[in-house]
Structure formats: C-alpha cells, structure tokens
Enzyme design. Structure first.
Site, PDB file in Angstrom:
ATOM      1  N   TYR A 145       0.847  -1.192   0.000  1.00 18.52           N
ATOM      2  CA  TYR A 145       0.000   0.000   0.000  1.00 18.52           C
ATOM      3  C   TYR A 145       0.880   1.239   0.000  1.00 18.52           C
ATOM      4  CZ  TYR A 145      -3.576   3.376   1.503  1.00 18.52           C
ATOM      5  OH  TYR A 145      -4.437   4.442   1.587  1.00 18.52           O
ATOM      6  N   ASP A 240       9.086   2.917   0.166  1.00 26.82           N
ATOM      7  CA  ASP A 240       8.001   3.536   0.915  1.00 26.82           C
ATOM      8  C   ASP A 240       8.183   3.149   2.373  1.00 26.82           C
ATOM      9  OD1 ASP A 240       5.745   4.369   2.153  1.00 26.82           O
ATOM     10  OD2 ASP A 240       4.348   3.675   0.614  1.00 26.82           O
ATOM     11  N   LYS A 268       3.664   9.190   8.961  1.00 20.48           N
ATOM     12  CA  LYS A 268       3.380   8.596  10.271  1.00 20.48           C
ATOM     13  C   LYS A 268       4.321   9.107  11.387  1.00 20.48           C
ATOM     14  CE  LYS A 268       0.497   5.166   8.295  1.00 20.48           C
ATOM     15  NZ  LYS A 268       0.505   4.281   7.166  1.00 20.48           N
TER      16      LYS A 268
HETATM   17  C1  PLP Z   1      -0.048   4.728   5.770  1.00 15.96           C
HETATM   18  C2  PLP Z   1       0.743   4.477   4.565  1.00 15.96           C
HETATM   19  C3  PLP Z   1       0.700   5.321   3.457  1.00 15.96           C
HETATM   20  C4  PLP Z   1      -0.295   6.440   3.334  1.00 15.96           C
HETATM   21  O1  PLP Z   1      -0.104   7.429   4.294  1.00 15.96           O
HETATM   22  P1  PLP Z   1      -1.346   8.399   4.650  1.00 15.96           P
HETATM   23  O2  PLP Z   1      -0.748   9.390   5.590  1.00 15.96           O
HETATM   24  O3  PLP Z   1      -2.390   7.521   5.260  1.00 15.96           O
HETATM   25  O4  PLP Z   1      -1.796   9.003   3.383  1.00 15.96           O
HETATM   26  C5  PLP Z   1       1.579   5.099   2.414  1.00 15.96           C
HETATM   27  N1  PLP Z   1       2.456   4.088   2.452  1.00 15.96           N
HETATM   28  C6  PLP Z   1       2.520   3.233   3.498  1.00 15.96           C
HETATM   29  C7  PLP Z   1       3.536   2.148   3.485  1.00 15.96           C
HETATM   30  C8  PLP Z   1       1.655   3.393   4.572  1.00 15.96           C
HETATM   31  O5  PLP Z   1       1.686   2.518   5.576  1.00 15.96           O
END
Ligand code: PLP
Length: 429
Positions: A145, A240, A268
């Site tokens: 994701y 990511d 985060k």
């Molecule tokens: C949470 C998450 C996102 C998206 O971040 P948001 O602040 O919710 O838009 C993207 N990549 C990873 C790996 C994530 O866990």
C-alpha cells in the site's frame, strides 16, 4: 463484556454524514463486525471510549504513535507551539530542524520535501521519478500500500483486501495500464517485467518490510535484487518507509538492510501523531522539484509548524540510546507469548513480525506474499479480535493489518494482553 450504548448511538449518527460513519475505511470494523468504539481520549498505551471503557491500544493511530498517546514532551512542545499560531504559509526554522534530523538518520535523503500525508508523499515521488527518467510505467507489489493515489491502488493491500475490493473504480484504465504489479519477495518476476519493458519503467516502489497485507519480511536478497535491477535498467528504486521509517530502527529499513534507495517516502512517525508526509532522496533528483525545477508540487499546510514540532520531539526521544532495544524486547515477548498460547490451544498460527510490527495470521503456512497472506482465515481472526476487544485489548480490526507496539506499553501491559490472548485463542478451538 463492555458497555457500548454511547458508541452505538454515535456510530448511527456518524453514518448520516460520513460514508460508513468513518473518515478512513478500516475504522468501520467491517471485517470484524460490531460497533467501533468512539474514542474520547488516549494516554500512554491506553485509549478510552465514549462509554468509559479502557483499552490497551495496539493500533497507535496506525503507526505514528511509537511513543504512545499524549507523550508528555510532545504535548508540552505542542502547547507552546499552538500559542504561536497554527500555520503561516511561510518558511520556518522548524522545517529545517526536522529535515536535518531526517537526513542525519537516513543519509539517502540528501534533500526532501515535507508534505501532509503519506499518500501525497508517494504520489509526488512517483511524479518526480517519471519526470526524472522520462518514463511512464511503475512497478509495485501485490499487497503493498502506498496511499490511495490513482495508479497505486492496484492490489493495494489491507484496506482493499479487508473490503474485498480488487481495484478501485474511478481510476482510468489508461492510467492503471502504467502500473505493473509483481508478487512481493519475487525479484525474478520484477526481472521479467524489466526484460519486457526495458526502457519504460520509471521506478519500482516497495514497502521494504510490508506492513499493509499484514507484516511480511523481505527474503534475503530480495531488496538487493531490486536495487540491482533498477540500477541496471536506469529506473529509480523508491522505498516507501511511511510505516517502517523510524519504526524498525532510527534509520528505518534502509539502515537495517543496508540498501540505498534513490527516493524514500516517509510519514506517520515523523509527524508524531499530526498529519505529515515527506519524500526525498538524491539531490540531483530532488533538484527537479519546484521552485528549483519544473516538477510541480505544493501544499497549503506542508511543513505545518505543529506537525513539525510533534515530529521533532518524537525523533528526539527515539534517538536516545536503548529505545529500539526496549521495543524489540517487548514485541518479542508479545510474539513469543502468542505463539505459546496458540500451541496450548492447538491453533495453527503464523506470526509475521519485524521489530515492533506484528501480525497474527490465522494460517498454518508461512506468509511471504499477498497470495499466502490471503490464505488466512478471516472469520477466525474476527472472533479472535472480538474476544480481545471485550477483554479490553484494542487490536487492529483486520487480518491484514499490523499491530503496533509502542514505548508506552509496559511489561504489565504485555502480560495483561497475553492473558487475554490465551483466553481468546482457547475459546476458538
Ligand atoms: C499509511 C501508509 C501510506 C499512506 O499514508 P497516509 O498518511 O495515510 O496518506 C503510504 N504508504 C505506506 C507504506 C503506509 O503505511
């Protein structure tokens, strides 16, 4: 059993105004059933709902709260910051401080742009990669994701898996065609994509440790394979690290696995619980971002002073010696205890764990990719989840999400949790 009259009333009311009563799908408990508790307060390892119930929280706002809720130094700094105003739309020294701290922790981010969410970070990193390489295609992994930007939702992991949505409508086919999807932990499949499209792939984007189909660790050689292939074919490697950054170690997954990506996405933890994201990497690539270069990207609240403050204070705590060792000890005790309880209850589980990220998969086989993750018994998981919730343990409400251990979880919390896990598992048999 917990009282839930207030939460039930609020959930009914919320559904009048918000789709599903929530602002992010997983919060609605669709995969596990029942009413989500409406939260009124968080303190340390605990959250409290509108009916006065207390829970030991393993969601931690889905990753940001590695220090637990309302960590005193973070709260103190935020109170002082808010008195000075909440946003200026003009540069501040706070942005330099946070960027410098991130760059020191992850030297591959020579330069970065601070944004307001992980979605924005990943979306912007891809635009930049396409501009830099003058190519259109990207490779992502099934179950990975990267936020909900168009083109990144193909086989997008937890949120979509939980709701059984293969790919979201609303993404033009012409656009989705540029997203190639490979199985995680399979560098051979990526090599075949590069052989088929040797001069069309702009970037490979990967969660170095996947947290969004449940926790899945990379096989030895997988990430190195991606690094080699992208270099060989002139594509960029994008890590990511929105979840893994400052979570697995202060230097993130790239420090642990010794890989230097071209670009990294963060979010985060670097916002300490306030909305934030960042993307950065090699100077020569980042110099293409406006106003220095032609790749446009902007944000009204980017580099927001409150988010910067919470991020800076969080990183200051995390860089103290011993923090990650303590997190590892607690997480290992939790995983070990769950394994033991499952054996006693005669239930086959696979625990995916890297550092303080952990998923209890209800399957006997090792989970190494999206296919194997989807073999897990989601009905059994839902019962496990409901048992824990009634015992005051707030576990992530989906089989395909990670549980997050924070520095605020005490040894006592872990013991209480394991007691509840033992009861929950034995009632499943
Ligand atoms: C949470 C998450 C996102 C998206 O971040 P948001 O602040 O919710 O838009 C993207 N990549 C990873 C790996 C994530 O866990």
């Amino acid at each position: 059993m917990k009282e839930s009259a207030h939460s039930r009333r609020l959930f009914r009311e919320a559904q009048k105004y918000l789709p599903g009563g929530v602002d992010s799908p997983v919060r609605a408990f669709k995969a596990v059933g029942g009413t989500p508790p409406f939260i009124v307060k968080g303190q340390g390892s605990r959250i409290y709902d509108a009916d006065g119930n207390e829970f030991i929280d393993y969601v931690g706002s889905w990753g940001p709260l590695i220090l637990g809720h309302a960590h005193p130094p973070v709260v103190k700094a935020l109170k002082q910051a808010v008195e000075r105003g909440t946003s200026y739309g003009a540069p501040t020294e706070l942005e330099i401080t946070l960027a410098r701290m991130i760059s020191a922790a992850m030297p591959s981010l020579e330069m970065m742009r601070l944004v307001s969410s992980g979605t924005e970070a990943a979306m912007s990193a891809l635009r930049l990669a396409r501009a830099f390489t003058k190519r259109d295609k990207i490779v992502k992994f099934a179950g990975g994701y990267h936020g909900h930007a168009d083109g990144l939702l193909a086989k997008g992991g937890s949120g979509l898996a939980t709701l059984g949505i293969p790919d979201s409508p609303g993404v033009p086919a012409s656009y989705a065609r540029n997203t190639l999807v490979a199985p995680y932990n399979n560098a051979g499949a990526v090599a075949r994509l590069f052989e088929r499209y040797p001069e069309e792939i702009a970037a490979v984007i990967v969660e170095p440790v996947v947290a969004n189909m449940g926790v899945v660790a990379p096989h030895p050689g997988f990430l190195t394979g991606l690094r080699d292939l992208t270099s060989q074919f002139g594509a960029l490697l994008i890590f990511d690290e929105v979840i893994t950054g400052f979570r697995l170690a202060y230097g993130g997954a790239q420090a642990i696995y010794g890989i230097t990506p071209d670009l990294t996405c963060l979010g985060k933890i670097i916002g300490g619980g306030l909305p934030v994201g960042a993307y950065g990497g090699r100077r020569r690539i980042m110099e293409m971002v406006a106003p220095l270069g032609p790749v446009y990207q902007a944000g009204t609240l980017s580099g927001n002073p409150l988010a910067m403050t919470a991020g800076i204070e969080t990183l200051k705590v995390l860089r103290q010696p011993g923090v990650y060792q303590q997190l590892e000890a607690k997480s290992s005790a939790l995983a070990g205890g769950i394994k033991k309880a499952a054996a006693e209850a005669g239930i086959s589980l696979y625990i995916g764990r890297v550092a303080s990220l952990l998923t209890v998969f209800f399957t006997a086989k090792a989970v190494v990719d999206y296919e194997s993750a989807r073999q897990a018994d989601t009905k059994l998981f839902a019962r496990f989840f409901q048992n824990l919730l009634s015992a005051g343990i707030y576990w992530p409400p989906s089989q395909f999400e990670a549980a997050f251990v924070s520095t605020a979880h005490t040894d006592k919390d872990i013991q209480l949790t394991l007691g509840a896990v033992k009861t929950a598992l034995s009632s499943l048999g």
